[in-house]
Scaffold this active site. Sequence first.
Site, PDB file in Angstrom:
ATOM      1  N   GLY A  94     -93.220 -33.135  13.059  1.00  0.00           N
ATOM      2  CA  GLY A  94     -93.463 -33.740  11.945  1.00  0.00           C
ATOM      3  C   GLY A  94     -94.713 -34.157  11.975  1.00  0.00           C
ATOM      4  O   GLY A  94     -95.592 -34.120  13.215  1.00  0.00           O
ATOM      5  N   PRO A  95     -95.403 -34.921  11.048  1.00  0.00           N
ATOM      6  CA  PRO A  95     -96.768 -35.487  10.943  1.00  0.00           C
ATOM      7  C   PRO A  95     -97.064 -36.472  11.996  1.00  0.00           C
ATOM      8  O   PRO A  95     -96.037 -37.284  12.606  1.00  0.00           O
ATOM      9  CB  PRO A  95     -96.853 -36.109   9.584  1.00  0.00           C
ATOM     10  CG  PRO A  95     -95.742 -35.410   8.758  1.00  0.00           C
ATOM     11  CD  PRO A  95     -94.557 -35.254   9.782  1.00  0.00           C
ATOM     12  N   GLY A 135     -97.736 -39.913  13.895  1.00  0.00           N
ATOM     13  CA  GLY A 135     -97.416 -41.364  13.557  1.00  0.00           C
ATOM     14  C   GLY A 135     -95.786 -41.681  13.020  1.00  0.00           C
ATOM     15  O   GLY A 135     -95.693 -42.685  12.687  1.00  0.00           O
ATOM     16  N   THR A 136     -95.172 -40.588  13.087  1.00  0.00           N
ATOM     17  CA  THR A 136     -93.862 -40.515  12.323  1.00  0.00           C
ATOM     18  C   THR A 136     -92.628 -41.061  13.458  1.00  0.00           C
ATOM     19  O   THR A 136     -91.772 -41.118  13.087  1.00  0.00           O
ATOM     20  CB  THR A 136     -93.337 -39.298  12.004  1.00  0.00           C
ATOM     21  OG1 THR A 136     -93.370 -38.161  12.675  1.00  0.00           O
ATOM     22  CG2 THR A 136     -94.229 -39.162  10.583  1.00  0.00           C
ATOM     23  N   LYS A 146     -91.966 -39.388  16.917  1.00  0.00           N
ATOM     24  CA  LYS A 146     -91.225 -38.520  17.788  1.00  0.00           C
ATOM     25  C   LYS A 146     -91.310 -38.989  19.105  1.00  0.00           C
ATOM     26  O   LYS A 146     -90.287 -38.633  20.025  1.00  0.00           O
ATOM     27  CB  LYS A 146     -92.239 -37.287  17.630  1.00  0.00           C
ATOM     28  CG  LYS A 146     -92.319 -36.824  16.182  1.00  0.00           C
ATOM     29  CD  LYS A 146     -93.038 -35.497  16.143  1.00  0.00           C
ATOM     30  CE  LYS A 146     -94.524 -35.478  16.348  1.00  0.00           C
ATOM     31  NZ  LYS A 146     -95.304 -36.211  15.228  1.00  0.00           N
ATOM     32  N   THR A 147     -92.377 -39.243  19.583  1.00  0.00           N
ATOM     33  CA  THR A 147     -92.466 -39.899  21.077  1.00  0.00           C
ATOM     34  C   THR A 147     -91.663 -41.105  21.234  1.00  0.00           C
ATOM     35  O   THR A 147     -90.636 -41.169  22.209  1.00  0.00           O
ATOM     36  CB  THR A 147     -93.803 -40.143  21.716  1.00  0.00           C
ATOM     37  OG1 THR A 147     -94.603 -38.971  21.352  1.00  0.00           O
ATOM     38  CG2 THR A 147     -93.834 -40.456  22.815  1.00  0.00           C
ATOM     39  N   GLU A 183    -115.623 -48.306 -11.972  1.00  0.00           N
ATOM     40  CA  GLU A 183    -114.193 -48.581 -11.844  1.00  0.00           C
ATOM     41  C   GLU A 183    -113.433 -48.935 -12.821  1.00  0.00           C
ATOM     42  O   GLU A 183    -112.312 -48.805 -12.991  1.00  0.00           O
ATOM     43  CB  GLU A 183    -114.383 -49.808 -10.602  1.00  0.00           C
ATOM     44  CG  GLU A 183    -114.923 -49.257  -9.362  1.00  0.00           C
ATOM     45  CD  GLU A 183    -114.369 -47.923  -9.031  1.00  0.00           C
ATOM     46  OE1 GLU A 183    -113.207 -47.630  -9.015  1.00  0.00           O
ATOM     47  OE2 GLU A 183    -115.282 -47.283  -8.005  1.00  0.00           O
ATOM     48  N   ASP A 220    -114.244 -38.023  -6.591  1.00  0.00           N
ATOM     49  CA  ASP A 220    -113.422 -37.928  -7.735  1.00  0.00           C
ATOM     50  C   ASP A 220    -113.272 -36.789  -8.342  1.00  0.00           C
ATOM     51  O   ASP A 220    -112.283 -36.061  -8.475  1.00  0.00           O
ATOM     52  CB  ASP A 220    -113.753 -38.944  -9.176  1.00  0.00           C
ATOM     53  CG  ASP A 220    -113.861 -40.266  -8.714  1.00  0.00           C
ATOM     54  OD1 ASP A 220    -113.020 -40.739  -7.884  1.00  0.00           O
ATOM     55  OD2 ASP A 220    -114.621 -40.887  -9.047  1.00  0.00           O
TER      56      ASP A 220
END
Length: 648
Positions: A220-221, A223-224, A226-227, A448, A524
């Site tokens: 997975g990406p 920071g999800t 896994k560890t 903006e 943009d």
Amino acid sequence: MNPTQKNIKPTNIPGSGKNKKNQGDPEKRRMLAFLLIPLFFILVLQLFVFPNFEVKSMPYSEFFQMVTRNHQTGQIASVKLLEGVLQGQMKSGAYFQVNVPGNDPELIPTLRQNVPSFEIGASQGFWRNLLYSVLPVLLLMAFFWFFVYRGVQQGGGRIFSFGKSRAKQSDPTNKKITFKNVAGVNEAKEDLQEIIEFLKDPKRFQKLGGRIPKGVLLMGPPGTGKTLLAKAVAGEADVPFFSISGSDFVEMFVGVGASRVRDLFEQGKRASKQSGRGAILFIDEIDAVGRQRFAGIGGGSDEREQTLNALLVEMDGFDSHAGVILIGATNRPDVLDPALLRPGRFDRQIVVDRPDIKGREEILRVHVTDVTMGKDCDLTKIARQTPGFSGADLANLINEAALLAARRSKEAVSQQELEESIERVMVGPERKSRVISEKEKKIKSVHESGHALVALMMPHADPVHKISIIPRGHGVGGYTLQLPTEDRNLISRQEIYDRITVLLGGRVAEELYFNEITSGASDDLQKATQYAQMMVCELGMSERLGNLTFGRRDQQIFLGRDMMHEKDYSENTAVIIDQEVRRIVDECYARAKTTLAANRGKLEKLAAALLEKEVLYFHEIAETAGLPPQEPGNSPAVPSGGPFPVNV
């Protein structure tokens, strides 16, 4: 897809600090002795073997003339002949030496007649030569003996353990991370929980003919979690758990990595027999060692390929290790070797994805356990405002909120700090100290305001939460923040059209207001072009090209496999693709221009209010523009894995 973790303080093993201190003192003494002994030898040589005086070298002809006149001048006080070298002292106290020929018959009589103090020394060449030849060998032997002995004393003989595994076994006495510390990945927890139950009670599964999986791949990406999941498995399994990084196998010497792989599985096999319930091996970032083998370009790596071959054999070879389960984690499953991914090696491949809204709320609740929260904090609202955040992002969000509250001397974290932390995570901290001219501030306020007004007018655009002209992070001079609040996996063609239109609203506003354009729309334009290319090449949303896809999806290139991939469409089709991308962007630009031209007065009011206050929230934006307020949380959102709609 984000497991989360409480702030768990490590628990020290009783007496561990004392033992380390006791072990450190003898080690320091040995190192000190190793440094002092050579210095002692050098000092002895300097004092006794090489006298500490300056000796002047003199030519033999000059010395002979001086000796023949010495009975008159008395310049030479004493002379000593030693193995072809005359060493002497002048009347002034200076020392000298002369190399003399061994067959000069006149030298000895001349010295005997003209020098008052003359002697011939005994030969010392044998002992000096012996010292010069033996001392370096002895020092070298002492050096190697010291380090070998030191390594053996520390348990294992470092110099002989080069090919040994560097895996660390989890300490059962430390405070454990369990599945209670992990949230937002319920499916992954269920799959891993089943493996843990198999290790604890294998007969329950074996009676129906089931067998334990040999390997589990967490992918997975970044920071999800896994560890973190692997750490939770170690805390729940109650079996020996060994962890190692994939980079620990890779060395410059061929064969070392393969040796470490074999030693790792041997450790697991021994621990499995001792526990009687199996063992778990965890390899983090397994793509460092499991990368696809030589693909025809860029050169191969014999060391890495041999390491991978050893891993393949150990996982499912003739001598596979029963009861040893391998868990691997990677965020690049696309580069792994196909032989590693087949059933029989990694039987289960668990996707640890970004969490949905429910998972994000669970993760936030885990992370706020040790944080003092105010009564006004609404974690459900924060979860709705953070689609696409990973577990690491949410942990960082809570930490940033706590730091903000402490900086403001508050007793607890409020909703204000939580919402400000969302922006800090997405676009960086505010840079209020940056000096901006009034002209540039006016251009930014118009830019903006153009984004915000177009977003308010588009029926399928995400709601505007905030607009600001205060610089943030790196290169963000101002931004329009749209916060989608629902997780969806599909997006319609009209929604993409509206998104491109909103992106182009800033450039259109500059053109209408100043009759000039600036470089502020570069980001943009890049995003708008990417969306248009995605519509044409990946999603089949071009009526002219039909329901076809062209080229490879945008992903990281793997050298040797993707570099040689040929284009799967003709040059004529490439021209049509360019024309369609331009058509989509031009249509959205014209649509944004028509919208802002029809609402020129609202644009001017919004720009003036933003120039005065620098920051406007959703209710102020709607009130200034004369439109009904649209609070974020009531409109469709981008897919959960998509980019955040932040226009800068």
